[in-house]
Design a protein around this motif. Structure first.
Motif, mmCIF file in Angstrom:
data_model
loop_
_atom_site.group_PDB
_atom_site.id
_atom_site.type_symbol
_atom_site.label_atom_id
_atom_site.label_comp_id
_atom_site.label_asym_id
_atom_site.label_seq_id
_atom_site.Cartn_x
_atom_site.Cartn_y
_atom_site.Cartn_z
ATOM 1 N N GLU A 90 -4.593 37.667 -5.358
ATOM 2 C CA GLU A 90 -5.727 36.909 -5.367
ATOM 3 C C GLU A 90 -6.520 36.942 -6.464
ATOM 4 O O GLU A 90 -7.914 36.685 -6.695
ATOM 5 N N ARG B 241 -9.512 30.701 7.388
ATOM 6 C CA ARG B 241 -8.589 30.607 6.312
ATOM 7 C C ARG B 241 -9.266 29.599 5.496
ATOM 8 O O ARG B 241 -9.168 29.329 4.249
ATOM 9 N N LYS C 4 -19.442 35.564 -2.871
ATOM 10 C CA LYS C 4 -18.595 36.878 -2.473
ATOM 11 C C LYS C 4 -19.477 37.624 -1.395
ATOM 12 O O LYS C 4 -18.792 38.020 -0.512
ATOM 13 N N VAL D 268 -17.818 31.721 9.944
ATOM 14 C CA VAL D 268 -17.738 33.292 9.461
ATOM 15 C C VAL D 268 -18.281 34.149 10.175
ATOM 16 O O VAL D 268 -18.020 35.089 10.721
ATOM 17 N N THR E 217 -4.696 37.843 1.757
ATOM 18 C CA THR E 217 -5.991 37.617 2.912
ATOM 19 C C THR E 217 -5.208 36.315 3.902
ATOM 20 O O THR E 217 -5.385 36.508 5.238
ATOM 21 N N TYR F 158 -13.928 28.758 -0.442
ATOM 22 C CA TYR F 158 -14.719 29.648 -1.283
ATOM 23 C C TYR F 158 -14.245 30.094 -2.573
ATOM 24 O O TYR F 158 -14.820 30.144 -3.767
ATOM 25 N N ARG F 159 -13.014 30.502 -2.653
ATOM 26 C CA ARG F 159 -12.284 30.963 -3.612
ATOM 27 C C ARG F 159 -12.063 29.738 -4.398
ATOM 28 O O ARG F 159 -12.152 29.885 -5.841
ATOM 29 N N ILE G 123 -17.098 35.457 1.236
ATOM 30 C CA ILE G 123 -15.626 36.027 1.042
ATOM 31 C C ILE G 123 -15.653 37.293 1.504
ATOM 32 O O ILE G 123 -14.464 37.895 2.367
ATOM 33 N N ILE H 5 -15.071 37.776 5.406
ATOM 34 C CA ILE H 5 -13.642 37.412 5.800
ATOM 35 C C ILE H 5 -12.731 38.563 5.701
ATOM 36 O O ILE H 5 -11.715 38.847 6.262
ATOM 37 N N GLU H 6 -12.775 39.172 4.371
ATOM 38 C CA GLU H 6 -11.833 40.280 3.918
ATOM 39 C C GLU H 6 -12.159 41.549 4.977
ATOM 40 O O GLU H 6 -11.142 42.267 5.236
ATOM 41 N N TYR I 37 -12.206 30.636 3.478
ATOM 42 C CA TYR I 37 -11.767 31.593 2.404
ATOM 43 C C TYR I 37 -11.014 30.655 1.138
ATOM 44 O O TYR I 37 -11.322 30.985 0.075
ATOM 45 N N CYS I 38 -10.377 29.998 1.438
ATOM 46 C CA CYS I 38 -9.734 29.107 0.433
ATOM 47 C C CYS I 38 -10.696 28.185 -0.433
ATOM 48 O O CYS I 38 -10.746 28.153 -1.602
#
Length: 948
Positions: free
Chosen positions: A694, A901, A846, A935, A879, A907-908, A852, A855-856, A904-905
């Motif tokens: 990642e 999911r 983050k 979340v 993740t 956000y990234r 993020i 989620i992690e 997360y995607c």
């Protein structure tokens, strides 16, 4: 190529054949008919061949033996050496050389015209013949000179011969039939001969060179050996005939002209002392192949070609197949252009043979493969025509014949049924070659205006920029500041002129674009131009390649990070030339191949250059990834995959370099079992974003190093033995140094080693046993969370397998879910308190609530409390796939997994975009409301819920 049986022979060819047979008389009387036909065909096409056949009684038996059987094992160079060994004086030497040369050239003529050798081999054979003559002649004359004047010796007492450097087609092994041989004479060490006269080496070698040229070049009743051209020496005809190494070095470093660099592409020692010859070749290498991309070559070749064309027009020589439009020289210029621009970086192009260079240009996609193949075909065809023209009378001509008879005979010799058919084929090649040549080095189109803004008065700038409604004043101010900067004020006239062109094209590009904030983009590009002003060659690149400037504007508009990346490594401007390549990041395998070529092309002891080139390599591929990302050619998940692949390739190559350095000094540790691994007993473990596949654009590398299969106190087997533990530690120290050393382009990567056992106080490298014991007995919950995303990335696969087993054992242990939940929640609260941006109206992507990290942590908690019953979920480290695994075992509901999911995607993706804008990972509190709520809901249900 032998004339086909069904090819109608022109009357002139029939007459020549009949005349040839008549003159041969009894020579060919008892030869087989097929051999007689072959002789007749060659005699018709080459009066030179016929003349030698009549004068030299040894030629016919040689040809017949070659005709009737396989290769006879002839060694012309050895034959010449034997003949010359029996020579008593210089007159005898000249006679033997000429007779041998004529015979060999007649043999080559027969092999060529009768089709027994292809043109590539013909050119090689001619070059070998010339080289043998040079070598044997010099050796004979040197021995004779030593007898007469004394023996020149080096400081170590060894005999020092003259070095003969072959240039041009001799250097490249591509001599045509009646070519001059371009030579430079040089010697390594200066001195004086013993004796009262005190003759200097310069005088000795000058006499030797003069004798050498006379022996080869003079025309006697037996003809000549090879015409010798010595005008390519330093200072040309006005310079000394022979140069010492020191004077040669001074000349080429300070006074050499542009065209001399092109001549040196093919330089090769062809006679004299071999070791001294190699020393001269090594000296010329950096003069020819520069470490940077030299786009000034375009202008220099353009000027040289213009002079050639003016000379041809003056002499009315438009039908010159060497120098005319679409001729041999244009093909050579095309190949040399890529060699001189890129040869310092692409070692594949450092070859003297033009056909090899063109093939590699196609393989490197610098030209379309089809175009490169066509140029090879055209070159072979034109060289064949050149040989037929010269083989007729052994004259150095490149002009097509004017008489009807000679034209018909030339067409016949080349296998065409008529002159018209030949000309049609010739024009096909020449027209397309000239078109390719023109496209490559043609003068780039200039903007109609705006190119003189560097000299425009300040008060007139805004008026000159009137087409930029609303932006004219801001652009004018940026330009005023730019041209007042010290780097720009220090520019020489040539670089300033090219910068004028670039500025004009930049403004024209902006004027035609739909960019909203053109002044901002203009200022960004000006900052880049200011940073590269000390290397004006890059102005040439942008001036010569409008498409590169266009790509730069697009990328600068999208990302200041990319502009800063290029400013740190201006060589990346070369990546903008090919949009297809720019927006197509390489696969892991292709990256590895490119990295191997890069490392193998550099001296292993040149650390500074090695680190610089590794940084350039990384930056070039980061640029490709970012460009494809910005233009939406690849999704965010693939961006991280590419960045991760790039990091792993860098880690592997740095490990190879570090291992090689340590092993050279100390040997390697003895392994308990035999192994074929490249790095026996050693492994690199990635944590964090690298472990989770990642990586972002600015991510550091969280690394842990292990060794296994060897006792820590075992001793290496090299000249300076050390313990295995110390050996592995030195490998790690070297790796970290290569990765983190600050250079002009920054560090390769920042490296974080704090996740190793016992953190910063722990050993740099741990044994696998110690690592396992620590993870099972001492590690904190957060360290086991980190282990969820850890994986083996480089080193010995056996160490990788051992790590995987340890990771699985640790993660799959039975745990108290209440304690794990407490530890996870406590750690997350500390992180949020210390790391999150809590300003009103700001959402920290983050560390913020619903971001993020939440989620992690949910995923890591799920793995830690579920893996004991579902060990299969430990297979993955990223993740997204871990979310799918937790969904599969019903730890997460399908809707929960999907929402996490998607959040997360997204956000990234946002984080990636912000990184390219050089902005922190922050969003407005009004963004992503649904993701944040989803979340937080899952967090409350999973992490803040009662015990499972």
């Amino acid at each position: 190529m032998a004339a086909p049986d069904n090819l109608p022979r022109p009357d002139v060819a029939l007459e020549e054949c009949e005349r040839g047979f008549a003159q041969l008389g009894q020579l060919a009387e008892h030869c087989p008919e097929s051999f007689r036909q072959s002789l007749g065909f060659v005699c018709a096409c080459s009066s030179f061949f016929l003349g030698v056949l009549k004068r030299d009684p040894l030629l016919l038996p040689v040809l017949r033996e070659m005709f009737e059987g396989p290769a006879s094992g002839r060694n012309p160079a050895a034959d010449l050496q034997q003949l010359v060994a029996e020579v008593a004086d210089r007159d005898g030497l000249m006679r033997v050389l000429r007779q041998w040369r004529n015979r060999e050239m007649a043999v080559i003529t027969w092999q060529d015209i009768s089709g027994r050798l292809d043109i590539d081999r013909v050119l090689t054979r001619i070059s070998e013949t010339a080289e043998a003559a040079v070598r044997v002649t010099l050796d004979w004359l040197f021995r004779d000179a030593c007898r007469r004047w004394g023996v020149p010796r080096r400081k170590d007492g060894s005999v020092q011969n003259l070095v003969v450097l072959g240039m041009g087609k001799l250097g490249g092994g591509e001599l045509n039939f009646s070519s001059d041989i371009d030579l430079v004479f040089a010697y390594l060490e200066d001195g004086e001969l013993p004796g009262r006269n005190g003759t200097t080496y310069a005088e000795f070698y000058t006499r030797l060179a003069q004798s050498f040229v006379h022996v080869l070049d003079a025309v006697t009743e037996d003809g000549f050996v090879f015409r010798v051209d010595v005008r390519l020496r330093p200072f040309g005809e006005s310079g000394p005939l022979v140069v010492s190494f020191d004077s040669c070095e001074r000349y080429y470093q300070a006074q050499a002209r542009d065209w001399e660099r092109y001549a040196m592409v093919k330089v090769r020692a062809v006679g004299g002392d071999p070791e001294d010859g190699r020393a001269f070749e090594r000296f010329f290498h950096p003069f020819v192949y520069r470490r940077y991309l030299d786009y000034r070559v375009f202008g220099e070749l353009r000027s040289l070609k213009a002079k050639i064309m003016a000379e041809l027009r003056r002499k009315e020589r438009g039908d010159n197949i060497k120098l005319g439009p679409g001729g041999i020289r244009e093909i050579e210029f095309i190949g040399q252009t890529f060699q001189l621009i890129r040869g310092g970086r692409n070692v594949e192009l450092q070859d003297r043979r033009i056909l090899v260079v063109l093939e590699r240009v196609g393989q490197l996609r610098l030209l379309e493969h089809e175009t490169a193949s066509f140029l090879c075909d055209a070159y072979r065809f034109l060289r064949k025509v050149e040989n037929r023209l010269q083989q007729y009378e052994d004259k150095q001509t490149h002009e097509l014949p004017l008489s009807e008879d000679r034209r018909a005979l030339l067409a016949y010799a080349l296998g065409f049924e008529s002159w018209a058919a030949f000309v049609h084929r010739l024009e096909y090649f020449r027209c397309r070659v000239h078109e390719i040549f023109t496209q490559l080095i043609a003068e780039p189109p200039q903007p109609a205006s705006l190119e003189l803004l560097l000299d425009c008065a300040d008060r007139e700038l805004a008026q000159a920029l009137g087409g930029f409604e609303g932006s004219a004043e801001a652009i004018a101010n940026a330009l005023i500041e730019f041209r007042a900067s010290p780097p720009v004020r220090r520019l020489g006239a040539g670089a300033r002129t090219e910068l004028q062109i670039v500025i004009g094209k930049l403004l024209a590009e902006l004027a035609a674009s739909r960019i909203s904030d053109r002044a901002c983009v203009f200022a960004r590009v000006l900052k880049l131009l200011e940073s590269i002003a000390g290397r004006g060659v890059y102005f040439s690149l942008l001036a010569e390649n409008p498409s590169a400037l266009s790509q730069l504007v697009r990328l600068a508009a999208a990302s200041p990070w990319i502009v800063r990346l290029i400013a740190g490594a201006p060589i990346l401007l070369d990546e903008l030339l090919d949009s297809q390549t720019l927006y197509s990041p390489l696969t892991r395998e292709s990256l590895g191949r490119e990295a191997d070529i890069l490392v193998s092309s550099l001296a292993s002891d040149d650390d500074e250059q090695l680190m610089l080139r590794l940084r350039q390599f990384k930056a070039a591929h980061q640029l490709r990834i970012a460009a494809a990302d910005i233009m939406n050619f690849i999704p965010v998940m693939v961006v991280s995959d590419y960045l991760t692949d790039l990091a792993e390739v860098m880690i592997d190559r740095v490990l190879r370099l570090a291992w090689k350095s340590a092993a050279a000094r100390h040997g390697i540790p003895p392994m308990a079992e035999e192994t074929t691994a490249d790095f026996p007993g050693f492994g690199v473990i990635a944590y964090g974003k690298l472990g989770g596949i990642e990586l972002g654009y600015g991510s550091d590398l969280d690394l842990v190093f292990l060794y296994d299969g060897v006792a820590s106190d075992a001793v290496t087997d090299g000249p300076r033995p050390i313990s295995a533990a110390e050996f592995y530690a030195r490998v790690v120290q070297r790796m970290v140094s290569l990765l983190t050393a600050e250079m002009l382009g920054g560090a390769l990567y920042e490296v974080d080693l704090r996740l190793r056992p016992s953190g910063s106080s722990g050993l740099l490298v741990s044994s696998a046993d110690a690592y396992e014991n620590y993870q099972l007995q001492q590690a904190w919950t957060w360290e086991r969370q980190a282990l969820v995303r850890a994986r083996f990335v480089a080193g010995d696969p056996k160490v990788g397998a051992r790590f995987d087993a340890i990771r699985r054992t640790v993660l799959c242990r039975e745990r108290d879910s209440r304690q794990v939940r407490f530890d996870v929640r406590t750690m997350r609260e500390k992180m949020r308190e210390n790391l999150a941006d809590k300003r009103p109206g700001v959402f920290d992507l983050k560390q913020g609530v619903g971001g993020i990290a939440d989620i992690e942590f949910i995923v890591q908690f799920g793995v830690l409390v579920s893996a004991a019953k579902h060990c299969e979920i430990t297979r993955w480290t990223d993740t997204v796939r871990l979310l799918e695994s937790l969904r599969a075992i019903k730890f997460l509901e399908p809707e929960q997994a999907d929402r996490l999911r998607c959040a997360y995607c997204d956000y990234r993706s946002k984080v990636h975009r912000l990184a390219l804008q050089e902005m922190p990972a922050l969003a407005s509190s009004s963004e992503f409301p649904e993701h944040r709520a989803a979340v937080q809901a899952v967090w409350k249900q999973i992490i803040e819920a009662p015990a499972l």
